[in-house]
Each structure stands twice: as C-alpha cells, then as structure tokens.
Design a protein around this motif. Structure first.
Motif, PDB file in Angstrom:
ATOM      1  N   MET A   1       1.042  -1.475   0.115  1.00 48.05           N
ATOM      2  CA  MET A   1      -0.222   0.421   0.228  1.00 48.05           C
ATOM      3  C   MET A   1       0.424   1.163   0.146  1.00 48.05           C
ATOM      4  O   MET A   1       1.898   1.241   0.261  1.00 48.05           O
ATOM      5  N   ASP A   2       0.428   1.755  -0.609  1.00 51.29           N
ATOM      6  CA  ASP A   2       0.954   3.798  -0.775  1.00 51.29           C
ATOM      7  C   ASP A   2       0.758   4.624   0.152  1.00 51.29           C
ATOM      8  O   ASP A   2      -0.329   4.216   0.389  1.00 51.29           O
ATOM      9  N   LYS A   3       1.045   5.519  -0.420  1.00 51.29           N
ATOM     10  CA  LYS A   3       0.680   7.164   0.563  1.00 51.29           C
ATOM     11  C   LYS A   3      -0.300   7.216   0.417  1.00 51.29           C
ATOM     12  O   LYS A   3      -1.383   7.644   0.343  1.00 51.29           O
ATOM     13  N   ASP A   4      -0.594   7.182  -1.565  1.00 56.64           N
ATOM     14  CA  ASP A   4      -2.130   7.944  -2.028  1.00 56.64           C
ATOM     15  C   ASP A   4      -3.599   6.549  -1.812  1.00 56.64           C
ATOM     16  O   ASP A   4      -3.983   7.068  -1.466  1.00 56.64           O
ATOM     17  N   ALA A   5      -2.704   5.226  -1.401  1.00 58.55           N
ATOM     18  CA  ALA A   5      -3.669   5.029  -1.234  1.00 58.55           C
ATOM     19  C   ALA A   5      -4.013   5.198   0.607  1.00 58.55           C
ATOM     20  O   ALA A   5      -5.807   4.921   0.872  1.00 58.55           O
ATOM     21  N   ALA A   6      -3.227   5.591   1.244  1.00 55.32           N
ATOM     22  CA  ALA A   6      -3.197   5.385   2.602  1.00 55.32           C
ATOM     23  C   ALA A   6      -4.469   6.695   3.196  1.00 55.32           C
ATOM     24  O   ALA A   6      -4.680   6.766   3.745  1.00 55.32           O
ATOM     25  N   GLY A   7      -3.472   7.420   1.974  1.00 49.41           N
ATOM     26  CA  GLY A   7      -4.432   8.594   2.224  1.00 49.41           C
ATOM     27  C   GLY A   7      -5.323   9.438   1.549  1.00 49.41           C
ATOM     28  O   GLY A   7      -7.056   9.410   2.249  1.00 49.41           O
ATOM     29  N   PHE A   8      -6.279   7.834   0.881  1.00 53.49           N
ATOM     30  CA  PHE A   8      -7.512   7.788   0.241  1.00 53.49           C
ATOM     31  C   PHE A   8      -8.592   7.290   1.092  1.00 53.49           C
ATOM     32  O   PHE A   8      -9.314   7.594   1.702  1.00 53.49           O
ATOM     33  N   LEU A   9      -8.276   5.939   1.401  1.00 50.36           N
ATOM     34  CA  LEU A   9      -8.862   4.910   2.869  1.00 50.36           C
ATOM     35  C   LEU A   9      -9.001   6.644   4.153  1.00 50.36           C
ATOM     36  O   LEU A   9      -9.615   6.433   4.753  1.00 50.36           O
ATOM     37  N   LEU A  10      -8.223   6.859   4.168  1.00 53.24           N
ATOM     38  CA  LEU A  10      -8.097   8.333   5.690  1.00 53.24           C
ATOM     39  C   LEU A  10      -8.694   8.883   5.072  1.00 53.24           C
ATOM     40  O   LEU A  10      -9.525   9.666   6.098  1.00 53.24           O
ATOM     41  N   SER A  11      -8.892   9.877   4.016  1.00 57.66           N
ATOM     42  CA  SER A  11      -9.549  10.813   3.791  1.00 57.66           C
ATOM     43  C   SER A  11     -11.270  10.420   3.696  1.00 57.66           C
ATOM     44  O   SER A  11     -12.218  10.602   4.057  1.00 57.66           O
ATOM     45  N   SER A  12     -11.864   9.022   3.031  1.00 56.13           N
ATOM     46  CA  SER A  12     -12.750   8.141   3.063  1.00 56.13           C
ATOM     47  C   SER A  12     -12.918   8.127   4.311  1.00 56.13           C
ATOM     48  O   SER A  12     -14.154   8.599   4.573  1.00 56.13           O
ATOM     49  N   MET A  13     -12.507   8.033   5.416  1.00 57.17           N
ATOM     50  CA  MET A  13     -12.864   6.883   6.494  1.00 57.17           C
ATOM     51  C   MET A  13     -13.543   8.754   7.742  1.00 57.17           C
ATOM     52  O   MET A  13     -14.497   8.737   7.591  1.00 57.17           O
ATOM     53  N   LEU A  14     -11.819   9.458   7.583  1.00 57.55           N
ATOM     54  CA  LEU A  14     -12.780  10.849   8.153  1.00 57.55           C
ATOM     55  C   LEU A  14     -13.927  11.073   7.821  1.00 57.55           C
ATOM     56  O   LEU A  14     -15.113  11.987   8.694  1.00 57.55           O
ATOM     57  N   GLU A  15     -14.168  11.376   6.136  1.00 52.19           N
ATOM     58  CA  GLU A  15     -15.744  11.894   5.804  1.00 52.19           C
ATOM     59  C   GLU A  15     -17.443  11.021   6.115  1.00 52.19           C
ATOM     60  O   GLU A  15     -17.882  11.948   6.574  1.00 52.19           O
ATOM     61  N   THR A  16     -17.108   9.998   6.398  1.00 50.93           N
ATOM     62  CA  THR A  16     -17.377   8.677   6.652  1.00 50.93           C
ATOM     63  C   THR A  16     -18.140   9.429   7.897  1.00 50.93           C
ATOM     64  O   THR A  16     -19.222   9.373   8.934  1.00 50.93           O
ATOM     65  N   ALA A  17     -17.076   9.539   8.874  1.00 48.31           N
ATOM     66  CA  ALA A  17     -17.149   9.324  10.905  1.00 48.31           C
ATOM     67  C   ALA A  17     -18.323  11.176  10.728  1.00 48.31           C
ATOM     68  O   ALA A  17     -18.735  11.386  11.259  1.00 48.31           O
ATOM     69  N   PHE A  18     -17.266  11.875  10.229  1.00 49.03           N
ATOM     70  CA  PHE A  18     -18.196  12.972  10.236  1.00 49.03           C
ATOM     71  C   PHE A  18     -19.355  13.733   9.336  1.00 49.03           C
ATOM     72  O   PHE A  18     -20.321  14.207   9.964  1.00 49.03           O
ATOM     73  N   THR A  19     -19.413  12.825   8.848  1.00 52.91           N
ATOM     74  CA  THR A  19     -20.969  12.483   7.837  1.00 52.91           C
ATOM     75  C   THR A  19     -21.782  11.753   8.779  1.00 52.91           C
ATOM     76  O   THR A  19     -23.887  12.460   9.105  1.00 52.91           O
ATOM     77  N   VAL A  20     -21.451  10.720   9.640  1.00 48.84           N
ATOM     78  CA  VAL A  20     -22.603  10.596  10.316  1.00 48.84           C
ATOM     79  C   VAL A  20     -23.136  10.839  11.966  1.00 48.84           C
ATOM     80  O   VAL A  20     -23.605  10.592  12.478  1.00 48.84           O
ATOM     81  N   CYS A  21     -21.608  11.386  12.746  1.00 55.26           N
ATOM     82  CA  CYS A  21     -21.473  11.899  14.197  1.00 55.26           C
ATOM     83  C   CYS A  21     -21.329  13.405  14.172  1.00 55.26           C
ATOM     84  O   CYS A  21     -22.491  14.335  14.701  1.00 55.26           O
ATOM     85  N   GLY A  22     -21.534  13.824  12.688  1.00 53.55           N
ATOM     86  CA  GLY A  22     -21.981  15.806  13.131  1.00 53.55           C
ATOM     87  C   GLY A  22     -23.289  16.363  13.333  1.00 53.55           C
ATOM     88  O   GLY A  22     -22.995  17.463  14.295  1.00 53.55           O
ATOM     89  N   PRO A  23     -24.572  15.397  12.484  1.00 55.20           N
ATOM     90  CA  PRO A  23     -25.740  15.898  13.259  1.00 55.20           C
ATOM     91  C   PRO A  23     -25.925  15.311  14.821  1.00 55.20           C
ATOM     92  O   PRO A  23     -26.525  16.196  15.049  1.00 55.20           O
ATOM     93  N   VAL A  24     -25.836  14.726  15.475  1.00 59.17           N
ATOM     94  CA  VAL A  24     -25.392  15.242  16.515  1.00 59.17           C
ATOM     95  C   VAL A  24     -24.821  15.022  17.283  1.00 59.17           C
ATOM     96  O   VAL A  24     -25.270  15.678  18.277  1.00 59.17           O
ATOM     97  N   LEU A  25     -23.162  15.516  17.170  1.00 62.13           N
ATOM     98  CA  LEU A  25     -22.373  16.482  17.920  1.00 62.13           C
ATOM     99  C   LEU A  25     -23.393  18.056  17.676  1.00 62.13           C
ATOM    100  O   LEU A  25     -23.247  18.781  18.423  1.00 62.13           O
ATOM    101  N   ALA A  26     -23.917  18.444  16.706  1.00 63.74           N
ATOM    102  CA  ALA A  26     -24.118  19.746  16.233  1.00 63.74           C
ATOM    103  C   ALA A  26     -25.252  19.687  17.151  1.00 63.74           C
ATOM    104  O   ALA A  26     -25.624  20.945  17.949  1.00 63.74           O
ATOM    105  N   VAL A  27     -26.347  19.073  16.953  1.00 58.54           N
ATOM    106  CA  VAL A  27     -27.849  18.671  17.866  1.00 58.54           C
ATOM    107  C   VAL A  27     -26.806  19.467  19.336  1.00 58.54           C
ATOM    108  O   VAL A  27     -27.658  19.676  20.428  1.00 58.54           O
ATOM    109  N   ALA A  28     -26.657  18.065  19.633  1.00 60.62           N
ATOM    110  CA  ALA A  28     -25.640  18.597  21.182  1.00 60.62           C
ATOM    111  C   ALA A  28     -25.195  19.980  21.712  1.00 60.62           C
ATOM    112  O   ALA A  28     -25.541  20.305  22.874  1.00 60.62           O
TER     113      ALA A  28
END
Length: 87
Positions: A1-28
């Motif tokens: 796995m190269d740096k580009d693949a790791a960066g893609f995986l990390l950015s995809s994971m963070l985007e999904t985490a913010f999308t899922v957790c964002g509304p709950v944290l914003a309401v809180a």
C-alpha cells in the motif's frame, strides 16, 4: 500500500465519520449552548438541567437519522471491501 492509497482510505474514513457523527454532535452543541444561556439568564445552576435535555435531543436525532447513518456506514463498508478487492 502506497501513500496515495493510505491517504484515500484515511480521507474516506474521516468523511464518513463526520457525516455520521456530525448531526448528533451539532444538536448536542446547540442544545448545550441554549441551556447554558438559559442558566446564565435565570441563574439556575442545576446539573441535570444541562444533561437531561441534551440526552433527549441526542436520542431523538439518533432515532430520526438512524436510517441515514446506517446507509452511510453500509455505503462506506461496501466501498472499502471493493477497494480492498481491487488491491
């Protein structure tokens, strides 16, 4: 796995985490600020006054958005398995 693949995986994971957790944290956050303003105005310093409304609001948001959250996590999981298969 190269740096580009790791960066893609990390950015995809963070985007999904913010999308899922964002509304709950914003309401809180919004409910917490509103309750804090109410406490400052009325000078009521009760700990349950901050905890109970925030807990109820977060539970309502989770109940209302659970289908969206599950579909986002399902989409992310499928895309990660497809990406892993292509490696």
């Amino acid at each position: 796995m190269d740096k580009d693949a790791a960066g893609f995986l990390l950015s995809s994971m963070l985007e999904t985490a913010f999308t899922v957790c964002g509304p709950v944290l914003a309401v809180a956050l919004i409910v917490g600020v509103l309750i804090s303003i109410f406490q400052v105005v009325t000078q009521i310093q009760e700990m349950t006054l901050t905890f109970v409304p925030k807990m109820i609001a977060v539970a309502l948001v989770i109940m209302l958005l659970s289908n969206f959250m599950l579909s986002e996590l399902n989409r992310f999981t499928i895309s990660m398995f497809e990406y892993a298969a292509s490696l």
